[in-house]
Design an enzyme around this catalytic site. Structure first.
Site, PDB file in Angstrom:
ATOM      1  N   LYS A 193       0.834  -1.211   0.000  1.00 17.48           N
ATOM      2  CA  LYS A 193       0.000   0.000   0.000  1.00 17.48           C
ATOM      3  C   LYS A 193       0.867   1.259   0.000  1.00 17.48           C
ATOM      4  O   LYS A 193       0.471   2.291  -0.558  1.00 17.48           O
ATOM      5  CB  LYS A 193      -0.934   0.003   1.215  1.00 17.48           C
ATOM      6  CG  LYS A 193      -1.945   1.161   1.225  1.00 17.48           C
ATOM      7  CD  LYS A 193      -2.889   1.122   0.033  1.00 17.48           C
ATOM      8  CE  LYS A 193      -3.851   2.307   0.001  1.00 17.48           C
ATOM      9  NZ  LYS A 193      -4.904   2.258   1.029  1.00 17.48           N
ATOM     10  N   LYS A 262      -1.587  12.148   5.088  1.00 17.89           N
ATOM     11  CA  LYS A 262      -1.062  11.194   6.072  1.00 17.89           C
ATOM     12  C   LYS A 262      -0.348  10.044   5.371  1.00 17.89           C
ATOM     13  O   LYS A 262       0.748   9.631   5.757  1.00 17.89           O
ATOM     14  CB  LYS A 262      -2.211  10.684   6.941  1.00 17.89           C
ATOM     15  CG  LYS A 262      -1.837   9.665   8.012  1.00 17.89           C
ATOM     16  CD  LYS A 262      -2.036   8.225   7.572  1.00 17.89           C
ATOM     17  CE  LYS A 262      -3.503   7.903   7.327  1.00 17.89           C
ATOM     18  NZ  LYS A 262      -3.698   6.453   6.976  1.00 17.89           N
TER      19      LYS A 262
END
Length: 617
Positions: A193, A262
């Protein structure tokens, strides 16, 4: 092993594992609805209770905490914001790990599938600890594709974990994802990811810059995906994301800007740990950091194009004005929400007199039109006397509005401190991501000579103070609207609860501009200024029946700053309420005139930095 899971019907009745889902946000809602449609029994929990309504209405059952989800499930699914959120849900009080040893053998969950995007090292640690404590397995399966793909069962899942546990999860994953790829042991999904977010984050910036270039050059920007389709520039981003940017279609949001920022920071940290420099990722993080820093944390990630629009519009400016955070403004949609003072036929007594002009919708497009001359970097929405029977509904509406329109940035929510149910209301407000503080106007006398200490509903009222005492537990500040003749009680409140930040609204309402009236106002402010945990919003300086009095208000503004100091005062417009007495330009220009002789550092504090600090932008 790569497997796009087989697409049969739902599992036969009686053989389906019981599922639990922790984290009902944008993705969690879409995934839960998909699972319910596919016939899975589902128990859900979310930190913010109102978000559960759509999935409960669709047939899910509600648990009271993550531990209860695990007790009532065979497989726990989780999709929350970040590593600390996962840690809290698993290892915090009433967390999944409290289900105890022997999970899976005595009715509790035997497997946890984490769809969150978090740190790979933390994932491996959490998985090992959970297995040692409960026997429960762990699969990390961060996802890509957005809410629309989740509703269609077309997500991409990047999976880490043991092959046997992946087999146990295969039917669930098959109903959610069209592409399930086993990348290796626990943690491998999170590493994958990281790579995904490097591509996605950089890709969003590439799409924004391509659109920015096309529009500036004057070509048909809408035709670009069709023109470039099939060539080397073609991609899912070009065909799916670019058109949304070009149409400025930001609702419903694909995700929030703060979330992608983030993730980009996580990519940077991971790369630096490997000794790598990734300039493209660095640039994407800088761009999203700048956008979020303007107050767009809860804006749709597709709306990053706005950053380029703003920079283009400012390109010809001779001198860039200082950024402004408007520390007190309101929005309302009277067709969707009930504000008794605006919706009910009978008007309330109002300090500006007739307020009929406010009985209309006021939304971010109206605010942007009113503030077009000024560099608004963010706003603080202060509760607008929403229906007191459901104060959290106003906060939820504001979050949807911010996701769609980019404003407001943060909010001060409603809670009635003397309400017997205030503890539950404060808990519900405190977990909303935009909430920074609470406002509840204490009872006040109409005139100085009528002021008495100890009245029910006042700052002295024990019931009111019991509610106020709960603010520090939740890290909430308090917006205090009261006239200056009650500032002695405010001083005592600040003294007795030193851990709670008080922000006085509307300059303590110096409505009496006589020599005696202003002298008394200054004395009251000076007394309150001795409390270090009090700040002052300079706003609400209009007078009924006359245009905003610039000459008189400049003196009042200067007095207020002298008494409280440039580090504890902040500009606020009180728009649209103060549109009854002056244009935004008149109010802003008057404030700028009042602070024109101060150093730039102090002007920046007054216009921006103090609000950013006090409201934790």
């Amino acid at each position: 092993m790569t497997a796009a899971a087989e697409r049969g019907g739902p599992p036969p009745a009686g053989t389906r594992p019981r599922l639990g889902f922790i984290g009902i946000g944008l993705m969690g809602t879409a995934m839960s609805l998909r699972l319910l449609e596919r016939g899975w029994p589902l128990t859900v929990w979310n930190r913010e209770r109102p978000a559960l309504d759509p999935v409960l209405a669709a047939g899910a059952s509600e648990a009271g905490c993550p531990r209860e989800v695990a007790e009532r499930s065979d497989i726990v699914l989780m999709c929350v914001l970040d590593t600390p959120a996962v840690e809290a849900c698993v290892w915090g009080e009433q967390g999944v790990a409290e289900v105890g040893a022997g999970a899976g053998a005595g009715g509790g969950a035997r497997l946890l599938i984490d769809f969150s995007t978090i740190d790979a090292g933390a994932t491996r640690d959490f998985a090992a600890r959970l297995r040692a404590r409960t026997g429960m397995g762990w699969i990390d399966a961060p996802i890509s594709g957005g809410p629309s793909a989740a509703r269609q069962g077309a997500l991409t899942a990047m999976v880490g974990g043991e092959a046997a546990e992946l087999a146990a999860a295969a039917a669930v994953l098959a109903d959610l994802a069209g592409n399930v790829t086993h990348m290796g042991p626990v943690g491998a999904g999170q590493v994958t990811k990281v790579v995904n977010q490097a591509i996605v984050g950089s890709g969003f910036i590439a799409m924004a810059e391509a659109l920015h270039l096309a529009e500036a050059a004057g070509i048909d920007a809408a035709a670009l995906p069709a023109c470039l389709g099939g060539g080397l520039a073609d991609s899912v981003l070009l065909q799916r994301i670019y058109p949304l940017m070009q149409r400025r279609a930001f609702d419903p949001p694909l995700g929030y800007a703060r979330q992608l920022l983030k993730d980009l920071k996580a990519v940077k940290g991971f790369a630096h740990g490997l000794g790598l420099s990734l300039p493209g990722v660095e640039n994407a993080a800088e761009r999203f950091g700048a956008y979020v820093g303007q107050g767009n944390a809860m804006a749709d990630i597709v709306s990053i194009i706005r950053l380029y629009e703003q920079e283009r519009q400012a390109g010809g400016a001779a001198a860039e004005p200082l950024p402004v955070i408007d520390a007190h403004q309101h929005f309302w949609d009277l067709g969707e929400n009930h504000h008794p003072w605006l919706c009910d036929a009978e008007p309330i007594p109002f300090r500006y007199g007739d307020y009929g002009a406010l009985r209309r919708n006021y939304l971010p497009a109206d605010y942007r039109a009113d503030t077009a001359r000024h560099r608004i970097a963010g706003t603080v929405h202060v509760e607008a006397e929403f229906d007191p029977a459901n104060p959290v509904a106003e906060t939820a509406w504001l979050e949807r509005l911010a996701a769609r329109e980019g404003l407001p940035t943060v909010c001060v929510a409603q809670a009635r401190l003397d309400d017997p149910e205030v503890a539950a209301v404060l808990a519900a407000q405190a977990v909303r991501p935009m909430v920074r503080g609470i406002r509840h106007k204490p009872r006040a006398a109409a005139r100085p000579e009528e002021a008495r200490r100890g009245a029910p509903g006042s700052m002295d009222d024990p019931a009111w103070r019991r509610g106020y005492a709960l603010l520090s537990k939740h890290g909430l500040s308090f917006d205090l609207q009261t006239p200056w003749w009650h500032l002695d009680a405010a001083h005592d409140l600040a003294r007795d609860f030193p851990e709670t930040q008080i922000i006085v609204n509307h300059t303590a309402l110096p409505a009496d501009r006589s020599v005696e009236g202003l002298r008394a106002w200054r004395a009251a402010l000076a007394g309150l200024a001795r409390a270090p945990n009090v700040a002052l919003k300079i706003s609400g300086l209009g007078l009924p029946g006359q245009p905003w009095p610039a000459a008189a208000n400049v003196a009042v503004i200067r007095d207020a700053i002298t008494l409280f100091g440039a580090d504890r005062c902040l500009f606020a417009s009180n728009y649209p309420v103060d549109s009854l007495v002056g244009s935004f330009d008149a109010i802003m220009d008057g404030f700028l005139q009042a602070i024109a002789d101060r150093p730039e550092a102090e002007r920046r504090q007054l216009l921006h930095d103090n609000a950013a600090r006090l409201y934790r932008f």
